[in-house]
Design a protein around this motif. Sequence first.
Motif, PDB file in Angstrom:
ATOM      1  N   CYS A 141      62.112  23.333  60.917  1.00  0.00           N
ATOM      2  CA  CYS A 141      62.461  23.024  59.753  1.00  0.00           C
ATOM      3  C   CYS A 141      63.354  23.803  58.908  1.00  0.00           C
ATOM      4  CB  CYS A 141      61.180  22.522  58.987  1.00  0.00           C
ATOM      5  SG  CYS A 141      60.052  21.349  59.554  1.00  0.00           S
ATOM      6  N   TYR A 142      62.976  25.102  58.859  1.00  0.00           N
ATOM      7  CA  TYR A 142      63.964  26.161  58.218  1.00  0.00           C
ATOM      8  C   TYR A 142      65.396  25.976  58.900  1.00  0.00           C
ATOM      9  CZ  TYR A 142      59.851  28.564  56.385  1.00  0.00           C
ATOM     10  OH  TYR A 142      58.697  28.594  55.808  1.00  0.00           O
ATOM     11  N   SER A 143      65.518  25.829  60.188  1.00  0.00           N
ATOM     12  CA  SER A 143      66.647  25.912  60.846  1.00  0.00           C
ATOM     13  C   SER A 143      67.562  24.882  60.511  1.00  0.00           C
ATOM     14  CB  SER A 143      66.461  25.764  62.332  1.00  0.00           C
ATOM     15  OG  SER A 143      65.711  26.979  62.845  1.00  0.00           O
ATOM     16  N   ARG A 144      66.897  23.678  60.526  1.00  0.00           N
ATOM     17  CA  ARG A 144      67.653  22.283  59.954  1.00  0.00           C
ATOM     18  C   ARG A 144      68.109  22.444  58.526  1.00  0.00           C
ATOM     19  NH1 ARG A 144      65.834  16.158  61.615  1.00  0.00           N
ATOM     20  NH2 ARG A 144      67.421  15.230  60.650  1.00  0.00           N
ATOM     21  N   ASP A 173      74.133  17.182  64.740  1.00  0.00           N
ATOM     22  CA  ASP A 173      73.700  18.575  65.272  1.00  0.00           C
ATOM     23  C   ASP A 173      72.489  19.121  64.568  1.00  0.00           C
ATOM     24  OD1 ASP A 173      76.224  18.265  66.730  1.00  0.00           O
ATOM     25  OD2 ASP A 173      77.426  19.053  65.411  1.00  0.00           O
ATOM     26  N   CYS A 174      72.533  18.885  63.138  1.00  0.00           N
ATOM     27  CA  CYS A 174      71.304  19.508  62.436  1.00  0.00           C
ATOM     28  C   CYS A 174      70.098  18.911  63.153  1.00  0.00           C
ATOM     29  CB  CYS A 174      71.430  18.988  60.892  1.00  0.00           C
ATOM     30  SG  CYS A 174      72.793  19.821  60.128  1.00  0.00           S
ATOM     31  N   ALA A 175      69.894  17.688  63.437  1.00  0.00           N
ATOM     32  CA  ALA A 175      68.975  17.162  64.216  1.00  0.00           C
ATOM     33  C   ALA A 175      68.762  17.785  65.638  1.00  0.00           C
ATOM     34  CB  ALA A 175      68.950  15.770  64.120  1.00  0.00           C
ATOM     35  N   ARG A 176      69.532  17.912  66.327  1.00  0.00           N
ATOM     36  CA  ARG A 176      69.509  18.745  67.677  1.00  0.00           C
ATOM     37  C   ARG A 176      68.949  19.838  67.438  1.00  0.00           C
ATOM     38  NH1 ARG A 176      74.182  17.259  69.673  1.00  0.00           N
ATOM     39  NH2 ARG A 176      75.025  19.102  69.291  1.00  0.00           N
ATOM     40  N   LEU A 177      69.556  20.707  66.398  1.00  0.00           N
ATOM     41  CA  LEU A 177      69.056  22.145  66.563  1.00  0.00           C
ATOM     42  C   LEU A 177      67.693  22.048  65.935  1.00  0.00           C
ATOM     43  CD1 LEU A 177      69.683  25.051  65.712  1.00  0.00           C
ATOM     44  CD2 LEU A 177      70.233  24.478  63.342  1.00  0.00           C
ATOM     45  N   GLY A 228      63.167  32.975  78.981  1.00  0.00           N
ATOM     46  CA  GLY A 228      63.409  31.591  78.275  1.00  0.00           C
ATOM     47  C   GLY A 228      64.658  30.975  78.801  1.00  0.00           C
ATOM     48  N   HIS A 229      65.746  31.654  78.821  1.00  0.00           N
ATOM     49  CA  HIS A 229      67.096  30.871  79.354  1.00  0.00           C
ATOM     50  C   HIS A 229      66.974  30.652  80.680  1.00  0.00           C
ATOM     51  CE1 HIS A 229      71.323  31.297  80.661  1.00  0.00           C
ATOM     52  NE2 HIS A 229      71.366  30.601  79.460  1.00  0.00           N
ATOM     53  N   ALA A 230      66.334  31.462  81.474  1.00  0.00           N
ATOM     54  CA  ALA A 230      66.127  31.124  83.138  1.00  0.00           C
ATOM     55  C   ALA A 230      65.322  29.915  83.163  1.00  0.00           C
ATOM     56  CB  ALA A 230      65.475  32.378  83.734  1.00  0.00           C
ATOM     57  N   VAL A 231      64.361  29.797  82.209  1.00  0.00           N
ATOM     58  CA  VAL A 231      63.646  28.436  82.287  1.00  0.00           C
ATOM     59  C   VAL A 231      64.505  27.207  81.903  1.00  0.00           C
ATOM     60  CG1 VAL A 231      61.656  27.274  81.198  1.00  0.00           C
ATOM     61  CG2 VAL A 231      61.433  29.563  81.863  1.00  0.00           C
ATOM     62  N   LEU A 232      65.306  27.203  81.126  1.00  0.00           N
ATOM     63  CA  LEU A 232      65.984  25.992  80.438  1.00  0.00           C
ATOM     64  C   LEU A 232      67.372  26.151  81.046  1.00  0.00           C
ATOM     65  CD1 LEU A 232      64.939  26.823  76.870  1.00  0.00           C
ATOM     66  CD2 LEU A 232      64.212  24.990  78.381  1.00  0.00           C
ATOM     67  N   GLN A 233      67.964  26.823  81.829  1.00  0.00           N
ATOM     68  CA  GLN A 233      69.405  26.866  81.883  1.00  0.00           C
ATOM     69  C   GLN A 233      69.693  25.772  83.194  1.00  0.00           C
ATOM     70  OE1 GLN A 233      71.107  30.286  83.611  1.00  0.00           O
ATOM     71  NE2 GLN A 233      69.529  30.769  85.139  1.00  0.00           N
ATOM     72  N   GLY A 234      70.846  25.366  83.212  1.00  0.00           N
ATOM     73  CA  GLY A 234      71.258  24.330  84.240  1.00  0.00           C
ATOM     74  C   GLY A 234      71.024  23.039  83.973  1.00  0.00           C
ATOM     75  N   SER A 235      70.710  22.472  82.662  1.00  0.00           N
ATOM     76  CA  SER A 235      70.426  21.008  82.509  1.00  0.00           C
ATOM     77  C   SER A 235      71.723  20.665  82.108  1.00  0.00           C
ATOM     78  CB  SER A 235      69.358  20.958  81.161  1.00  0.00           C
ATOM     79  OG  SER A 235      69.324  19.586  81.153  1.00  0.00           O
ATOM     80  N   GLU A 236      71.947  19.476  82.105  1.00  0.00           N
ATOM     81  CA  GLU A 236      73.195  18.656  81.858  1.00  0.00           C
ATOM     82  C   GLU A 236      72.873  18.018  80.448  1.00  0.00           C
ATOM     83  OE1 GLU A 236      74.547  16.068  84.507  1.00  0.00           O
ATOM     84  OE2 GLU A 236      75.287  17.544  86.361  1.00  0.00           O
ATOM     85  N   HIS A 237      71.478  17.986  80.087  1.00  0.00           N
ATOM     86  CA  HIS A 237      71.196  17.337  78.744  1.00  0.00           C
ATOM     87  C   HIS A 237      71.488  18.202  77.506  1.00  0.00           C
ATOM     88  CE1 HIS A 237      69.025  15.253  75.572  1.00  0.00           C
ATOM     89  NE2 HIS A 237      68.958  14.260  76.256  1.00  0.00           N
ATOM     90  N   PRO A 238      72.380  17.657  76.597  1.00  0.00           N
ATOM     91  CA  PRO A 238      72.648  18.681  75.303  1.00  0.00           C
ATOM     92  C   PRO A 238      71.694  19.306  74.625  1.00  0.00           C
ATOM     93  CG  PRO A 238      74.002  16.396  75.394  1.00  0.00           C
ATOM     94  CD  PRO A 238      72.987  16.412  76.290  1.00  0.00           C
ATOM     95  N   LEU A 239      70.460  18.691  74.494  1.00  0.00           N
ATOM     96  CA  LEU A 239      69.472  19.280  73.956  1.00  0.00           C
ATOM     97  C   LEU A 239      68.754  20.459  74.649  1.00  0.00           C
ATOM     98  CD1 LEU A 239      67.194  19.325  71.901  1.00  0.00           C
ATOM     99  CD2 LEU A 239      66.096  17.532  72.883  1.00  0.00           C
ATOM    100  N   ALA A 294      74.118  28.265  66.326  1.00  0.00           N
ATOM    101  CA  ALA A 294      72.720  27.562  66.680  1.00  0.00           C
ATOM    102  C   ALA A 294      71.890  28.914  66.682  1.00  0.00           C
ATOM    103  CB  ALA A 294      72.462  26.944  67.498  1.00  0.00           C
ATOM    104  N   CYS A 295      72.177  29.942  67.307  1.00  0.00           N
ATOM    105  CA  CYS A 295      71.382  31.325  67.304  1.00  0.00           C
ATOM    106  C   CYS A 295      71.389  32.081  66.097  1.00  0.00           C
ATOM    107  CB  CYS A 295      72.111  32.129  68.427  1.00  0.00           C
ATOM    108  SG  CYS A 295      71.839  31.425  70.120  1.00  0.00           S
ATOM    109  N   ARG A 296      72.594  32.018  65.399  1.00  0.00           N
ATOM    110  CA  ARG A 296      72.584  32.965  63.988  1.00  0.00           C
ATOM    111  C   ARG A 296      71.677  32.217  62.928  1.00  0.00           C
ATOM    112  NH1 ARG A 296      78.564  32.351  63.007  1.00  0.00           N
ATOM    113  NH2 ARG A 296      78.917  31.503  64.882  1.00  0.00           N
ATOM    114  N   ILE A 297      71.829  30.882  63.011  1.00  0.00           N
ATOM    115  CA  ILE A 297      70.801  29.965  62.010  1.00  0.00           C
ATOM    116  C   ILE A 297      69.295  30.443  62.408  1.00  0.00           C
ATOM    117  CG2 ILE A 297      70.009  27.575  61.490  1.00  0.00           C
ATOM    118  CD1 ILE A 297      73.155  26.829  61.989  1.00  0.00           C
ATOM    119  N   VAL A 298      68.902  30.131  63.827  1.00  0.00           N
ATOM    120  CA  VAL A 298      67.580  30.323  64.186  1.00  0.00           C
ATOM    121  C   VAL A 298      67.087  31.885  63.834  1.00  0.00           C
ATOM    122  CG1 VAL A 298      65.918  30.474  66.143  1.00  0.00           C
ATOM    123  CG2 VAL A 298      67.496  28.497  65.816  1.00  0.00           C
ATOM    124  N   ALA A 299      68.052  32.892  63.886  1.00  0.00           N
ATOM    125  CA  ALA A 299      67.608  34.156  63.852  1.00  0.00           C
ATOM    126  C   ALA A 299      66.953  34.252  62.228  1.00  0.00           C
ATOM    127  CB  ALA A 299      68.888  34.976  63.996  1.00  0.00           C
TER     128      ALA A 299
END
Length: 355
Positions: free
Chosen positions: A177-180, A192-196, A236-247, A279-284
């Motif tokens: 919620c903070y990120s949004r 973009d806000c919703a996807r973040l 975490g990146h290794a778990v999620l990478q390679g998907s074609e879905h934007p989310l 997105a990373c700068r916001i989430v940080a």
Amino acid sequence: MQVVIVDDDPSTLFITSAVIRRIDDAEPIGMGSPLEALDWLAVNTPDLILIDHVMPDLDGMDVLERVRAQRHLADVPVVMITADTSVKLRVAALESGCTDFLTKPIIVPELLARAQNLLRLRLGQRMMRDQAAILRSRVEEATAQLRQQAQELVARLARAAEYRDPETGLHIERMACYSRVIAESLGLDPDDCARLAEAAPMHDIGKIGIPDAILLKPGRLTDSEMRVMREHPVIGHAVLQGSEHPLICEAAEIALGHHEKYDGTGYPKGLRGEEIPLACRIVAIADVFDALTTARPYKMPWPLDTAKAYIVEHSGSHFDPACVDAFLRAWTSILAIHDAHPDPDFTGTDAGAFR
């Protein structure tokens, strides 16, 4: 199928209407006045329009031009009925959007044949449009289903990470919620806000690969333990990478980059400034603020104003100054989110730092 007939001659109007009635599923709508016809056409969409050329008030060319000026009538076939067989008139009418011509006096078999052909074409056009709408609806439905599946996957993986680190409580919900609201304060597109907000909960999914002795240690980590802990973005990146879905792609990006620092001293890559995805700068900011203000096994919660001051103090070093400004503009919303999602009472030890 509706056929509008515009002719000031009552006998011609009667005959033309009678011919149209001979066509299956065709309904003639006779108009003796071009002004009356235009009023009707302004709010209705027929399947064929027959216009007499010579009429009072407005002639056939005037009516044709006004018909073609209306978007909902742009592809309705229009036939001009005229005794004038000059090439000049016909070229001018065709350039104005006329579909076909009929010569006066009307030859009934010709009128019947032309009207039938144009209505068949119109019917085919409508069927193609309907089929396109059906296909578009199916694509939208499939897209929505894929989005829902991706959202469910993200939520389940985030929940799995939370089971590894239960003391974080509602951390992932608050920081999402903070990120949004920070993204909204920056003026990002609503999608973009919703996807973040949907991707942010995955930021610490890599902690599933960190041993419990380190992840749940009630105190400061040693240097060697911290090196292990700092592997979680890569995991975490290794778990999620390679998907074609934007989310999922954005979740992978956030998982890898949420511990990068604006001055380049973060990890795992040591990215600097705008090399770090937005997105990373916001989430940080969202992640650190919630970590500071939440009780953990290794620390007591910081007061909200103290945590806010920490964010401001580290603007330009740890955090993107533009994102910090957005965080400050959204302060009222930040406080509302914090109050709306409180953790259960927790007594910890103040280790004086966050991880």
